[in-house]
Design a protein around this motif. Structure first.
Motif, short mmCIF file in Angstrom:
data_model
loop_
_atom_site.label_atom_id
_atom_site.label_comp_id
_atom_site.label_asym_id
_atom_site.label_seq_id
_atom_site.Cartn_x
_atom_site.Cartn_y
_atom_site.Cartn_z
N THR A 1 0.82 -1.22 0.00
CA THR A 1 0.00 0.00 0.00
C THR A 1 0.86 1.27 0.00
O THR A 1 0.58 2.22 -0.74
N THR A 2 1.91 1.29 0.82
CA THR A 2 2.77 2.48 0.92
C THR A 2 3.43 2.79 -0.42
O THR A 2 3.45 3.95 -0.86
N VAL A 3 3.96 1.76 -1.07
CA VAL A 3 4.61 1.96 -2.36
C VAL A 3 3.59 2.40 -3.41
O VAL A 3 3.85 3.31 -4.20
N GLU A 4 2.41 1.77 -3.40
CA GLU A 4 1.38 2.13 -4.38
C GLU A 4 0.92 3.57 -4.20
O GLU A 4 0.66 4.28 -5.19
N MET A 5 0.80 4.02 -2.96
CA MET A 5 0.41 5.41 -2.69
C MET A 5 1.50 6.38 -3.16
O MET A 5 1.21 7.45 -3.70
N SER A 6 2.76 5.98 -2.97
CA SER A 6 3.88 6.81 -3.44
C SER A 6 3.88 6.90 -4.97
O SER A 6 4.10 7.97 -5.54
N VAL A 7 3.62 5.75 -5.61
CA VAL A 7 3.56 5.73 -7.08
C VAL A 7 2.42 6.62 -7.57
O VAL A 7 2.59 7.39 -8.52
N PHE A 8 1.27 6.54 -6.89
CA PHE A 8 0.11 7.34 -7.30
C PHE A 8 0.39 8.83 -7.12
O PHE A 8 0.08 9.64 -8.00
N ALA A 9 1.01 9.20 -5.98
CA ALA A 9 1.29 10.62 -5.69
C ALA A 9 2.27 11.20 -6.71
O ALA A 9 2.05 12.28 -7.28
N LEU A 10 3.38 10.46 -6.96
CA LEU A 10 4.35 10.96 -7.93
C LEU A 10 3.82 10.86 -9.35
O LEU A 10 4.22 11.64 -10.23
N GLY A 11 2.90 9.90 -9.58
CA GLY A 11 2.26 9.81 -10.89
C GLY A 11 1.44 11.06 -11.20
O GLY A 11 1.42 11.54 -12.34
N ILE A 12 0.77 11.59 -10.18
CA ILE A 12 0.01 12.83 -10.35
C ILE A 12 0.95 13.98 -10.71
O ILE A 12 0.67 14.79 -11.60
N VAL A 13 2.10 14.03 -10.02
CA VAL A 13 3.07 15.11 -10.27
C VAL A 13 3.67 14.99 -11.68
O VAL A 13 3.78 15.98 -12.41
N ILE A 14 4.05 13.78 -12.06
CA ILE A 14 4.78 13.58 -13.32
C ILE A 14 3.87 13.47 -14.53
O ILE A 14 4.24 13.86 -15.64
N VAL A 15 2.64 12.95 -14.33
CA VAL A 15 1.75 12.71 -15.47
C VAL A 15 0.61 13.73 -15.54
O VAL A 15 0.44 14.43 -16.53
N LEU A 16 -0.18 13.84 -14.47
CA LEU A 16 -1.37 14.68 -14.53
C LEU A 16 -1.04 16.17 -14.49
O LEU A 16 -1.70 16.97 -15.16
N THR A 17 -0.04 16.57 -13.71
CA THR A 17 0.32 18.00 -13.67
C THR A 17 0.78 18.52 -15.03
O THR A 17 0.28 19.56 -15.49
N PRO A 18 1.71 17.84 -15.73
CA PRO A 18 2.06 18.28 -17.08
C PRO A 18 0.86 18.31 -18.02
O PRO A 18 0.73 19.22 -18.84
N LEU A 19 -0.02 17.30 -17.90
CA LEU A 19 -1.20 17.26 -18.78
C LEU A 19 -2.10 18.47 -18.54
O LEU A 19 -2.61 19.08 -19.49
N ILE A 20 -2.31 18.83 -17.27
CA ILE A 20 -3.13 20.00 -16.95
C ILE A 20 -2.48 21.27 -17.51
O ILE A 20 -3.17 22.14 -18.08
N LEU A 21 -1.17 21.41 -17.35
CA LEU A 21 -0.46 22.58 -17.89
C LEU A 21 -0.56 22.65 -19.41
O LEU A 21 -0.71 23.73 -19.99
N ILE A 22 -0.50 21.49 -20.06
CA ILE A 22 -0.64 21.44 -21.52
C ILE A 22 -2.03 21.91 -21.94
O ILE A 22 -2.17 22.72 -22.87
N LEU A 23 -3.05 21.41 -21.26
CA LEU A 23 -4.42 21.79 -21.60
C LEU A 23 -4.66 23.28 -21.35
O LEU A 23 -5.35 23.95 -22.14
#
Length: 319
Positions: free
Chosen positions: A193-215
């Protein structure tokens, strides 16, 4: 023997599509074709944009980086994949798997951030054309590239190190065709669970944040284009941004669907096919997308082909 040492000695077994041997034969041919297209297409873009002085602009500087990135990204995956697809040996050494895991996540993160940087470049060119060359000066462009590569490296080091520290209790069978982070997490024999939450949190930073900035960037670009009185100017702006936007939708659309859907709604085979798409097919499509609607790039490629043809004729004449 300690289970980590046991895994180190045995390496990992990449199951891939081993339960569909005929499919593996077809896939090996498709992967080889697309890999060759990726190598030729992206190398041509790099050479053409370097040799043509008209393409020494921030836009093509970032495009060269994207092409170089795609070359590295596919080369870190495909040779090993073809070895596993062509024969009965489905193994990869422990060291090879670790290297692939770090490099794969590092380069994949870079592409997310680089596409965001390219959207900012297009936003500046269209919304602030008079200040474009002042804002997007060579010093800033280099700093942005260094920042992208550094942030992505830090992300890879953190997530991959957390994943590799998970005990596997001797299980070394990865239900994938590469050493991918979710597949590595699945073979752990403790609560992840801890690793999965870390992956999800950094996934938001690395994937969703750039996507929002692009849009957001393209929202401002759309406003600026609609205000243009010249139809020719509108067409030029749309052609310039259309290629980048197409790449963004293909790359981010696949990743968001694959990694950010709830639970395990996608089948295992569907996940593998989607991973094939954004790691193999997308890098081969990028050169086509960026050249088919770009007059300057098409002219530069024609010039590159003519230069190569002349040098070949000269060598033949001398011999």
């Amino acid at each position: 023997m300690d289970q980590s040492n046991y895994t180190f000695l045995r390496g990992f077994i990449l199951l891939g599509f081993s339960d569909h041997p005929k499919l593996e034969m077809v896939l090996s041919g498709i992967v080889t074709i697309f890999y060759l297209i990726t190598l030729v297409g992206n190398t041509a873009i790099i050479l053409a944009s370097l040799l043509d002085s008209r393409l020494h602009t921030p836009m093509y500087f970032f495009l060269r980086n994207l092409s170089f990135l795609d070359l590295c990204f596919t080369t870190s995956i495909i040779p090993q994949m073809l070895v596993n697809l062509w024969g009965p040996d489905k193994t990869i050494s422990y060291v090879g798997c670790v290297i692939q895991l770090y490099v794969y996540l590092w380069l994949g993160s870079i592409e997310c951030l680089l596409l965001a940087v390219m959207s900012y470049d297009r936003f500046t060119a269209i919304c602030k054309p008079l200040h474009y060359l002042i804002i997007m000066n060579p010093h800033l462009c280099v700093k942005m590239i260094i920042m992208v590569w550094s942030i992505s490296l830090a992300n890879s080091v953190v997530l991959c190190t957390l994943t590799l520290n998970l005990p596997t209790c001797g299980n070394n069978r990865l239900d994938h065709f590469l050493c991918e982070l979710p597949a590595m997490v699945k073979i752990a024999c403790i609560d992840t669970t801890t690793v999965e939450m870390s992956v999800f949190a950094l996934g938001i930073v690395i994937v969703l944040t750039p996507l929002i900035l692009i849009l957001l960037s393209y929202g401002y670009i759309a406003k600026a284009v609609l205000r243009m009185k010249s139809k020719a100017g509108q067409r030029k702006a749309m052609n310039t941004c259309g290629s980048h936007l197409t790449v963004v939708f293909i790359f981010f659309g696949t990743i968001v669907y694959l990694y950010f859907q709830p639970g395990n709604s996608a089948s295992k085979d569907q996940g593998k096919f989607l991973t094939h798409f954004y790691t193999i097919i997308t890098p081969s499509l990028n050169p086509l997308i960026y050249t088919l609607r770009n007059k300057h790039m098409k002219d530069a490629l024609k010039k590159l082909v003519r230069v190569d043809h002349k040098s070949t004729k000269k060598r033949n004449w001398k011999s």
